[in-house]
Motif scaffolding. Structure first.
Motif, PDB file in Angstrom:
ATOM      1  N   THR A   1      25.907  35.242  -0.937  1.00 13.22           N
ATOM      2  CA  THR A   1      26.294  36.194  -1.977  1.00 13.22           C
ATOM      3  C   THR A   1      26.026  37.634  -1.579  1.00 13.22           C
ATOM      4  OG1 THR A   1      24.109  35.973  -3.010  1.00 13.22           O
ATOM      5  CG2 THR A   1      25.880  34.538  -3.828  1.00 13.22           C
ATOM      6  N   GLY A   2      25.213  37.838  -0.564  1.00 13.54           N
ATOM      7  CA  GLY A   2      24.846  39.201  -0.179  1.00 13.54           C
ATOM      8  C   GLY A   2      23.763  39.791  -1.058  1.00 13.54           C
ATOM      9  N   ILE A   3      23.156  38.964  -1.903  1.00 17.69           N
ATOM     10  CA  ILE A   3      22.060  39.429  -2.756  1.00 17.69           C
ATOM     11  C   ILE A   3      20.793  39.517  -1.907  1.00 17.69           C
ATOM     12  CG2 ILE A   3      20.622  38.897  -4.755  1.00 17.69           C
ATOM     13  CD1 ILE A   3      23.016  37.432  -5.949  1.00 17.69           C
ATOM     14  N   ALA A   4      20.140  40.631  -1.970  1.00 13.41           N
ATOM     15  CA  ALA A   4      18.930  40.824  -1.175  1.00 13.41           C
ATOM     16  C   ALA A   4      17.799  39.966  -1.720  1.00 13.41           C
ATOM     17  CB  ALA A   4      18.522  42.290  -1.183  1.00 13.41           C
ATOM     18  N   PRO A   5      17.048  39.312  -0.840  1.00 11.91           N
ATOM     19  CA  PRO A   5      15.896  38.531  -1.310  1.00 11.91           C
ATOM     20  C   PRO A   5      14.887  39.426  -2.021  1.00 11.91           C
ATOM     21  CG  PRO A   5      16.419  38.027   0.981  1.00 11.91           C
ATOM     22  CD  PRO A   5      17.214  39.233   0.616  1.00 11.91           C
ATOM     23  N   ALA A   6      14.207  38.867  -3.000  1.00 12.20           N
ATOM     24  CA  ALA A   6      13.167  39.596  -3.712  1.00 12.20           C
ATOM     25  C   ALA A   6      11.942  39.772  -2.812  1.00 12.20           C
ATOM     26  CB  ALA A   6      12.793  38.838  -4.985  1.00 12.20           C
ATOM     27  N   GLU A   7      11.000  40.531  -3.293  1.00 13.06           N
ATOM     28  CA  GLU A   7       9.729  40.650  -2.574  1.00 13.06           C
ATOM     29  C   GLU A   7       9.102  39.264  -2.426  1.00 13.06           C
ATOM     30  OE1 GLU A   7       8.514  43.384  -1.189  1.00 13.06           O
ATOM     31  OE2 GLU A   7      10.273  44.504  -1.848  1.00 13.06           O
ATOM     32  N   ALA A   8       8.252  39.117  -1.430  1.00  9.90           N
ATOM     33  CA  ALA A   8       7.723  37.797  -1.047  1.00  9.90           C
ATOM     34  C   ALA A   8       7.145  37.031  -2.230  1.00  9.90           C
ATOM     35  CB  ALA A   8       6.685  37.958   0.049  1.00  9.90           C
ATOM     36  N   GLU A   9       6.366  37.695  -3.061  1.00 11.37           N
ATOM     37  CA  GLU A   9       5.710  36.995  -4.166  1.00 11.37           C
ATOM     38  C   GLU A   9       6.736  36.512  -5.189  1.00 11.37           C
ATOM     39  OE1 GLU A   9       2.294  37.870  -7.573  1.00 11.37           O
ATOM     40  OE2 GLU A   9       2.366  39.083  -5.745  1.00 11.37           O
ATOM     41  N   GLU A  10       7.709  37.353  -5.520  1.00 11.48           N
ATOM     42  CA  GLU A  10       8.745  36.959  -6.480  1.00 11.48           C
ATOM     43  C   GLU A  10       9.651  35.877  -5.905  1.00 11.48           C
ATOM     44  OE1 GLU A  10      12.445  38.924  -9.003  1.00 11.48           O
ATOM     45  OE2 GLU A  10      11.019  40.229  -7.948  1.00 11.48           O
TER      46      GLU A  10
ATOM     47  N   ALA B   1       8.775  33.608  -3.700  1.00 16.03           N
ATOM     48  CA  ALA B   1       8.010  32.359  -3.734  1.00 16.03           C
ATOM     49  C   ALA B   1       7.989  31.769  -5.138  1.00 16.03           C
ATOM     50  CB  ALA B   1       6.584  32.597  -3.232  1.00 16.03           C
ATOM     51  N   GLU B   2       7.928  32.622  -6.157  1.00 11.39           N
ATOM     52  CA  GLU B   2       7.928  32.148  -7.533  1.00 11.39           C
ATOM     53  C   GLU B   2       9.277  31.534  -7.894  1.00 11.39           C
ATOM     54  OE1 GLU B   2       6.974  31.323 -11.526  1.00 11.39           O
ATOM     55  OE2 GLU B   2       5.805  31.523  -9.683  1.00 11.39           O
ATOM     56  N   THR B   3      10.367  32.115  -7.392  1.00 10.20           N
ATOM     57  CA  THR B   3      11.690  31.545  -7.643  1.00 10.20           C
ATOM     58  C   THR B   3      11.807  30.168  -7.004  1.00 10.20           C
ATOM     59  OG1 THR B   3      12.701  33.741  -7.747  1.00 10.20           O
ATOM     60  CG2 THR B   3      14.175  31.883  -7.334  1.00 10.20           C
ATOM     61  N   VAL B   4      11.315  30.021  -5.779  1.00 12.01           N
ATOM     62  CA  VAL B   4      11.318  28.721  -5.107  1.00 12.01           C
ATOM     63  C   VAL B   4      10.505  27.717  -5.920  1.00 12.01           C
ATOM     64  CG1 VAL B   4      10.570  27.463  -3.053  1.00 12.01           C
ATOM     65  CG2 VAL B   4      11.700  29.680  -2.811  1.00 12.01           C
ATOM     66  N   ARG B   5       9.370  28.156  -6.423  1.00 16.06           N
ATOM     67  CA  ARG B   5       8.509  27.263  -7.208  1.00 16.06           C
ATOM     68  C   ARG B   5       9.232  26.788  -8.467  1.00 16.06           C
ATOM     69  NH1 ARG B   5       5.809  26.728 -11.482  1.00 16.06           N
ATOM     70  NH2 ARG B   5       6.417  28.778 -12.289  1.00 16.06           N
ATOM     71  N   ARG B   6       9.913  27.712  -9.166  1.00 14.34           N
ATOM     72  CA  ARG B   6      10.608  27.334 -10.394  1.00 14.34           C
ATOM     73  C   ARG B   6      11.784  26.408 -10.109  1.00 14.34           C
ATOM     74  NH1 ARG B   6      10.474  32.916 -11.569  1.00 14.34           N
ATOM     75  NH2 ARG B   6      12.763  32.951 -11.347  1.00 14.34           N
ATOM     76  N   LEU B   7      12.540  26.695  -9.061  1.00 14.62           N
ATOM     77  CA  LEU B   7      13.655  25.814  -8.703  1.00 14.62           C
ATOM     78  C   LEU B   7      13.151  24.413  -8.382  1.00 14.62           C
ATOM     79  CD1 LEU B   7      15.707  28.287  -6.486  1.00 14.62           C
ATOM     80  CD2 LEU B   7      16.492  27.269  -8.634  1.00 14.62           C
ATOM     81  N   THR B   8      11.993  24.339  -7.741  1.00 12.23           N
ATOM     82  CA  THR B   8      11.389  23.039  -7.416  1.00 12.23           C
ATOM     83  C   THR B   8      10.903  22.339  -8.679  1.00 12.23           C
ATOM     84  OG1 THR B   8      10.701  23.875  -5.245  1.00 12.23           O
ATOM     85  CG2 THR B   8       9.610  21.885  -6.057  1.00 12.23           C
TER      86      THR B   8
END
Length: 233
Positions: free
Chosen positions: A30-39, A41-48
């Motif tokens: 999508t070309g969306i820039a990844p968030a800062e590392a902490e955010e 990681a939180e997105t990965v955690r929620r998706l999981t």
């Protein structure tokens, strides 16, 4: 005597990429820039936590409004998309283009990795003259995944829930696979990772062998023991 083998797809023959890589691939698409590392990681955690990646970890909890849909998610392509799209949104993905890219990414052959002993096991079954069917609860056509990974020529039949309008453990799906292999259920071994879904083959009289649903690099030889069940080559 075993004369043919049915295999589950996800967690049995191939495993989907880790959630973090799945998210990274969708962001790149999508070309969306990844968030800062902490955010990030939180997105990965929620998706999981919400089990939003098809073929990945199961949901730890399912929102009430998605429970009925989740139970029937593999009956059709529309229900599959609606169920996982709902989980993606429940996990906090608000950008429509990212949600769409996440769902689309999991169907890409590049998102799937064969277990190390998948190809050797299928080749050995072919050498022995035992036909193979892939029997999967799924909402999309997985044949391109098998073609891309050089496995399609080793499979004789695909029996996919969304094409039949029913899902494992319904005996109908296993009966269809046996019929396509031209064998009686007692002659067909079912190999899968889900005790409930894949275990449904027992209702027809099929023997069943279970493997562990682990990341591909953590299960180098989960399929190999089933060759011993089949007796001498």
């Amino acid at each position: 005597m075993i004369k043919g083998v049915m295999f589950d797809f996800s967690g049995t023959l191939l495993r989907v990429e880790p959630t973090e890589e799945w998210l990274g691939a969708a962001l790149a698409e999508t070309g969306i820039a990844p968030a800062e590392a902490e955010e990030h990681a939180e997105t990965v955690r929620r998706l999981t936590e919400y089990g939003a990646l098809p073929g990945g970890p199961s949901p730890r909890h399912i929102p009430a409004h998605l429970e009925a849909l989740w139970d029937q998610r593999d009956i059709s392509a529309e229900q599959h998309r609606a169920a996982y799209g709902g989980l993606i949104r429940a996990a906090g993905i608000t950008q429509p283009e990212l949600a769409e890219a996440l769902y689309t990414r999991h169907m890409a052959p590049a998102a799937w990795r064969p277990y190390p002993d998948t190809a050797p096991t299928l080749r050995e079954l072919r050498r022995r003259g035992l036909p193979v069917a892939v029997v999967s609860n799924i909402g999309w056509d997985l044949r391109p995944v098998f073609r891309t990974h050089g496995l399609d020529d080793l499979v004789d039949a695909y029996v996919l829930s969304f094409e039949l309008g029913t899902q494992k453990p319904d005996p109908v799906i296993f009966r269809a696979a046996c019929e396509r292999l031209g064998l009686a259920p007692a002659e067909v071994l079912m190999v899968g990772d889900d005790r409930r879904a894949d275990g449904g083959a027992r209702a027809l009289g099929c023997p069943v062998h279970f493997v562990d649903h682990l990341p591909a690099d953590r299960r180098p030889a989960g399929l190999s023991p089933l060759l011993d069940l089949l007796g001498p080559a």
